[in-house]
Design a protein around this motif. Structure first.
Motif, short mmCIF file in Angstrom:
data_model
loop_
_atom_site.label_atom_id
_atom_site.label_comp_id
_atom_site.label_asym_id
_atom_site.label_seq_id
_atom_site.Cartn_x
_atom_site.Cartn_y
_atom_site.Cartn_z
N ARG A 558 0.83 -1.20 0.00
CA ARG A 558 0.00 0.00 0.00
C ARG A 558 0.88 1.26 0.00
NH1 ARG A 558 -3.66 -3.37 2.97
NH2 ARG A 558 -2.55 -2.97 4.94
N GLU A 559 2.01 1.23 0.73
CA GLU A 559 2.91 2.39 0.74
C GLU A 559 3.51 2.62 -0.64
OE1 GLU A 559 4.69 5.70 2.00
OE2 GLU A 559 3.27 4.49 3.15
N LEU A 560 3.94 1.54 -1.30
CA LEU A 560 4.48 1.69 -2.65
C LEU A 560 3.40 2.19 -3.60
CD1 LEU A 560 6.72 -1.52 -2.97
CD2 LEU A 560 7.47 0.85 -2.64
N GLU A 561 2.19 1.75 -3.41
CA GLU A 561 1.10 2.21 -4.29
C GLU A 561 0.87 3.70 -4.12
OE1 GLU A 561 -2.11 0.27 -5.44
OE2 GLU A 561 -1.26 -1.72 -5.42
N ARG A 562 0.99 4.18 -2.86
CA ARG A 562 0.84 5.62 -2.65
C ARG A 562 1.99 6.39 -3.34
NH1 ARG A 562 -1.07 3.86 2.46
NH2 ARG A 562 1.03 3.97 3.38
N THR A 563 3.23 5.84 -3.24
CA THR A 563 4.38 6.48 -3.92
C THR A 563 4.18 6.47 -5.43
OG1 THR A 563 5.83 5.76 -2.13
CG2 THR A 563 6.88 6.43 -4.20
N LEU A 564 3.72 5.34 -5.95
CA LEU A 564 3.48 5.22 -7.38
C LEU A 564 2.44 6.24 -7.84
CD1 LEU A 564 3.80 3.78 -10.11
CD2 LEU A 564 2.10 2.09 -9.31
N GLN A 565 1.42 6.44 -7.02
CA GLN A 565 0.39 7.40 -7.38
C GLN A 565 0.96 8.82 -7.42
OE1 GLN A 565 -2.73 6.64 -8.40
NE2 GLN A 565 -2.79 8.82 -8.98
N SER A 566 1.89 9.10 -6.47
CA SER A 566 2.53 10.45 -6.48
C SER A 566 3.32 10.66 -7.76
CB SER A 566 3.45 10.61 -5.26
OG SER A 566 2.71 10.53 -4.07
N TRP A 567 4.12 9.66 -8.19
CA TRP A 567 4.87 9.76 -9.45
C TRP A 567 3.92 9.93 -10.64
CZ3 TRP A 567 9.63 11.03 -10.30
CH2 TRP A 567 10.61 10.81 -9.34
N ARG A 568 2.81 9.26 -10.62
CA ARG A 568 1.88 9.38 -11.76
C ARG A 568 1.23 10.76 -11.78
NH1 ARG A 568 -0.46 3.17 -11.55
NH2 ARG A 568 1.14 2.31 -12.96
N ASP A 569 0.97 11.30 -10.61
CA ASP A 569 0.44 12.67 -10.57
C ASP A 569 1.51 13.63 -11.12
OD1 ASP A 569 -1.87 11.72 -9.43
OD2 ASP A 569 -1.28 12.23 -7.36
N HIS A 570 2.80 13.38 -10.75
CA HIS A 570 3.89 14.22 -11.26
C HIS A 570 4.01 14.07 -12.78
CE1 HIS A 570 7.66 16.38 -11.41
NE2 HIS A 570 8.33 15.31 -11.90
N GLN A 571 3.83 12.86 -13.30
CA GLN A 571 3.88 12.65 -14.75
C GLN A 571 2.79 13.46 -15.46
OE1 GLN A 571 3.63 8.30 -14.58
NE2 GLN A 571 5.56 8.16 -15.75
N THR A 572 1.65 13.53 -14.86
CA THR A 572 0.55 14.29 -15.47
C THR A 572 0.91 15.77 -15.54
OG1 THR A 572 -1.06 12.69 -14.61
CG2 THR A 572 -1.90 14.85 -15.25
#
Length: 646
Positions: A558-572
């Motif tokens: 779940r922690e990695l998923e939250r980090t992944l979501q942050s990177w995807r928001d940054h990609q956007t």
């Protein structure tokens, strides 16, 4: 024609039919009369046999179901009752007759009659005959005093007119003629006809711990005649009986076939089936009834409304209870006489049996309990369903319905309400978590549902009062033995007893339990739930620790998923910057002030593209790490569930 045998025996059934048996001497044919609606049952069941005498029953004839008046009209033989002579003359046209008129006989073929002018000028009717010499002769109708029919056909027509006229005057009744050859000293005829069902009513008197029960049969005369001195039997049970129309002729529709034009073949001959010789039919086995006991006597000094001990001395039961396999019979000992269209009540039995008076309250009903008379059916007879009047001593106490009760069956008759007793019931439910198990590789939590039923009885009586509480049974629930338990079970109820002291209150608590299970999805499990399972010792320490390890992996995931979501928001966000820079570069010139601005956008686009590459690499790494954690967590969870599989 012989006189019809009298009805000697009658058996009434509960399903709407009566068996009648006639007995008596017969010398030749005799007729029985039935209602039109009775004919199908009669044709289905009628039997006739000779008991004593040198005679034989040959055949049974019966009237067709058609309308007699219409039959006469269809044959041109119908005329009004007030026009008999002229109507008959019209029906006999063309036939040879001899008329007696004015002291002379005039013979010839009847041509008819008509009105002609008389000597005084008034019209008068004359009969026209053709004599043997071929002359026409007129005979005044008013002078005719007699007529002789010279042809067999004429005599047959008159006989037919009389027969159908007799049938027409009998209304809906139909004649059945039984032809007997020889003289029978005793001939019996039996048949079944529709009949009102016999019914029963009871009088029940409670004296102390004993009840006197008297049953009366209510019967109706189904025959279209008075019955006198009949042996009467009332039968319980339900034999198979049905309606089938044997009276009205049944015509089978046939296919219409058109012939073809071709050379005719010679007719084919078929042999007739051989018929077995039909001798006299054997007499059906008669129903045997044993009669006993003396006629009933009524004591006129019995107090009004009373049904106490004096009844035992004043009423002698007139029926004998007899088992007949699946049926039970009340055989009335004394001969019974009932007028045509009449009814009667006959005493069936009088018996005493131990009994008690109970107060019964059923959960969910109004607060006042029923007063119930309870006894075992030790009367020796089957009790048919019927109303009962209850006497407490010699006092009218109420009324009830007796259910169909075999011998030895428990009978309870609610006949009144006790307004001095007030009953209530309330329920409180709760859920108790009992265990968690790994069943066939699935986590299952188990719960115990508990409902406390509190029953209270308040009494205004000056003596202790027992009340039976009936609580509906639910076969999915069990009762907790640590609380009140029933003293008796019925098919649908638990029965408890509460004793209320004089002017006081009694109370019991009944606890019903049942188990419930729920599957637990792994996504619903958290550290708190694991802690509860461990504190309640529902799972062992080793299993809990393994599950905690799985939860730790899931927490990392779940922690990695939250980090992944942050990177995807940054990609956007970076993709938006890149698109905006490209749009600006498309419109700016390479020289002048716009050239300097264009240079800044180029540097910004390059920085954004570098950031996008970094984000893509980070996201790719996180996705791979999450997949590895998921595989590891599923493997560890499967190992735990496999080790705990039952």
């Amino acid at each position: 024609m012989s006189e019809q045998p009298r009805i000697r025996k009658m058996v009434l059934f509960k399903h709407g039919v009566a068996y009648l048996e006639r007995s008596g001497p017969a010398d030749g044919a005799f007729e029985l009369s039935f209602k039109r609606e009775e004919m199908s049952d009669v044709l289905k069941s009628l039997a006739a046999w000779v008991v004593r005498g040198d005679a034989q029953v040959n055949w049974v004839a019966f009237e067709k179901p058609e309308d007699p008046e219409q039959v006469l009209r269809d044959r041109n033989l119908g005329f009004a009752p007030g026009d008999a002579l002229s109507g008959l003359l019209g029906a006999l046209r063309g036939q040879k007759i001899t008329l007696s008129a004015g002291g002379t006989a005039k013979s010839g073929e009847l041509l008819g009659y008509q009105s002609v002018p008389g000597e005084s000028g008034a019209e008068e009717r004359v009969v026209v005959l053709r004599t043997a010499a071929g002359q026409l002769e007129l005979v005044q109708l008013r002078t005719i005093t007699g007529m002789e029919l010279l042809e067999e056909r004429s005599r047959s027509d008159v006989a037919f007119i009389l027969d159908r006229s007799r049938a027409a005057t009998s209304g809906e009744n139909r004649a059945v003629r039984i032809h007997v050859e020889g003289r029978a000293e005793e001939l019996r005829v039996s048949y079944v006809i529709p009949a009102p069902t016999w019914r029963v009513s009871y009088r029940v008197a409670l004296t102390g711990d004993e009840a006197a029960i008297m049953g009366w049969g209510i019967v109706h005369n189904p025959a279209a005649e008075d019955i006198e001195g009949v042996q009467l039997t009332l039968t319980t049970g339900q034999p198979v009986s049905f309606l089938i129309d044997l009276y009205n002729p049944k015509t089978v529709a046939r296919t219409v076939v058109e012939e073809q034009s071709r050379v005719a073949s010679a007719p084919k001959k078929f042999e007739k089936a051989r018929r077995a010789s039909m001798g006299p039919a054997a007499a059906p086995a008669p129903m045997m009834f044993a009669m006993a006991a003396a006629p009933m006597a009524m004591d006129s000094d019995t107090p009004a409304g009373g049904f106490g001990a004096s009844y035992e001395a004043s009423v002698t039961p007139q029926a004998e209870g007899v088992d007949r396999g699946e049926l039970f019979e009340y055989r009335i000992a004394a001969p019974v006489s009932i007028g045509r269209g009449g009814s009667a009540m006959v005493p069936l039995f009088l018996a005493k049996t131990p009994a008690k008076k109970e107060r019964i309250w059923r959960d969910g009903e109004p607060p006042n309990p029923d007063l119930v008379l309870t006894f075992d059916n030790d009367t020796g007879v089957v009790l048919e369903e019927g109303p009962a009047v209850i006497y407490d001593g010699d006092v009218y106490a109420g009324e009830s319905m007796v259910p169909y009760s075999a011998r030895k069956a428990k009978v309870r008759l609610g006949f009144a309400k006790d307004l001095s007793v007030h009953c209530t019931g309330r329920a409180q439910s709760r859920t108790v978590f009992t265990s968690v198990q790994i069943v066939r590789g699935v986590l299952v939590e188990e719960f115990r549902e508990e409902t406390d039923h509190v029953f209270r009885v308040e009494s205004d009586h000056q003596e202790p009062v027992d009340v039976v509480i009936e609580m509906p049974r639910d076969h999915t629930r069990t009762l907790n033995t640590a609380f009140a338990m029933p003293f008796e079970e019925t098919e649908g109820f638990h029965r408890f007893k509460i004793t209320a002291p004089p002017g006081g209150m009694g109370e019991i608590t009944v606890q019903a339990r049942w188990q419930r299970q729920a599957r637990v999805q792994w996504q619903q499990v958290d550290q708190g739930r694991l802690g509860r399972w461990l504190s309640e010792r529902f799972l062992d320490d080793g299993t809990i620790e393994k599950l905690r390890a799985v939860l730790a992996l899931q927490d990392q995931e779940r922690e990695l998923e939250r980090t992944l979501q942050s990177w995807r928001d940054h990609q956007t966000q970076v993709a938006t910057r890149i698109e905006r820079s490209r749009q600006q570069l498309g419109v700016l010139k390479d020289t002048g002030p716009e050239g300097e601005l264009r240079l800044r956008y180029v540097r910004d686009l390059e920085a954004a593209q570098n950031q996008m590459a970094e984000a893509d690499a980070a996201a790719e790494t996180l996705v791979r790490q999450i997949a590895e954690l998921q595989v590891d967590a599923r493997a560890q969870l499967a190992a735990v569930l496999r080790d705990g599989k039952e």
